[in-house]
Design an enzyme around this catalytic site. Structure first.
Site, mmCIF file in Angstrom:
data_model
loop_
_atom_site.group_PDB
_atom_site.id
_atom_site.type_symbol
_atom_site.label_atom_id
_atom_site.label_comp_id
_atom_site.label_asym_id
_atom_site.label_seq_id
_atom_site.Cartn_x
_atom_site.Cartn_y
_atom_site.Cartn_z
ATOM 1 N N PHE A 20 0.845 -1.195 0.000
ATOM 2 C CA PHE A 20 0.000 0.000 0.000
ATOM 3 C C PHE A 20 0.882 1.246 0.000
ATOM 4 C CE2 PHE A 20 -2.402 3.370 2.228
ATOM 5 C CZ PHE A 20 -3.495 3.442 1.380
ATOM 6 N N GLU A 74 12.888 3.751 1.224
ATOM 7 C CA GLU A 74 12.135 4.175 2.423
ATOM 8 C C GLU A 74 13.001 4.137 3.688
ATOM 9 O OE1 GLU A 74 9.102 5.389 1.926
ATOM 10 O OE2 GLU A 74 9.221 4.858 -0.192
HETATM 11 C C1 SIN Z 1 4.540 5.765 0.740
HETATM 12 O O1 SIN Z 1 4.468 6.487 -0.250
HETATM 13 O O2 SIN Z 1 3.737 4.803 0.886
HETATM 14 C C2 SIN Z 1 5.579 5.952 1.795
HETATM 15 C C3 SIN Z 1 6.077 7.341 1.953
HETATM 16 C C4 SIN Z 1 6.793 7.880 0.756
HETATM 17 O O3 SIN Z 1 7.652 7.193 0.193
HETATM 18 O O4 SIN Z 1 6.511 9.015 0.356
#
Ligand code: SIN
Length: 192
Positions: A24, A99
């Protein structure tokens, strides 16, 4: 304390025994899918809300001047709309690296538009991570986002692209849209 969560995620091995898993995405993962996926579908998670409360040292800011990016915060009754990708564990190494600034792999229930639901993977930056910045008024977040930049580009591009992607998903997000409004108002003041 290090903000790098790569090793923690690798050691947790969450979902690594599964042949496929639904990931997700609620922030940049919605609009920047730089990884292989088998299928993608609009989805939502319940009990979580999107907030620009996480610091970015590596993408939209620097360790000296972090940007502000999205994380999920637990909020009973909240619904967060995003994009779900069916992936294989082969892409976890790429995602863990992307991440790495405080985000941990977590298990969450995703619900698709047809009502089906499944257990999936999400990267969440918890309030106890070293890069966490925490709440601030949306007007202050807009001022912060207006000036920050990092190796992935200006912080404002992250916010504006996310707002655009949420509109394309027909997702209402008062927090993101308020920051966008304040950011565009700052532009109007700077160049009337
Ligand atoms: C995400 O997009 O699900 C995590 C946060 C990001 O990488 O901006």
């Amino acid at each position: 304390m290090s903000t790098d969560t790569t090793a923690i995620n690798r050691e947790m091995r969450l979902f690594e025994r599964d042949a496929q898993v639904w990931l997700f995405g609620y922030g940049s993962l919605i609009y920047k899918a730089d990884f292989a996926y088998l299928e993608r579908r609009r989805a939502q998670v319940e009990g979580w809300t999107r907030r620009f409360w996480q610091g970015s040292h590596d993408h939209r800011g620097t360790p000296e001047a972090p940007g502000r990016v999205a994380t999920l915060i637990e909020l009973p009754g909240a619904v967060c709309v995003g994009m779900a990708y069916r992936i294989t564990p082969a892409v976890f190494a790429h995602l863990d690296h992307r991440e790495k600034n405080g985000y941990l792999r977590r298990r969450v229930t995703l619900r698709f538009d047809d009502g089906d639901s499944t257990e999936g993977l999400v990267y969440i930056a918890d309030p106890d991570n070293a890069a966490y910045l925490g709440p601030a008024p949306e007007s202050a977040i807009a001022r912060h986002v207006a000036t920050a930049a990092g190796p992935s580009g200006p912080n404002r591009d992250y916010l504006l692209r996310l707002a655009e992607a949420l509109r394309a998903l027909e997702a209402d997000d008062p927090h993101v849209f308020a920051i966008e409004r304040d950011l565009l108002a700052l532009d109007a003041i700077a160049s009337p």
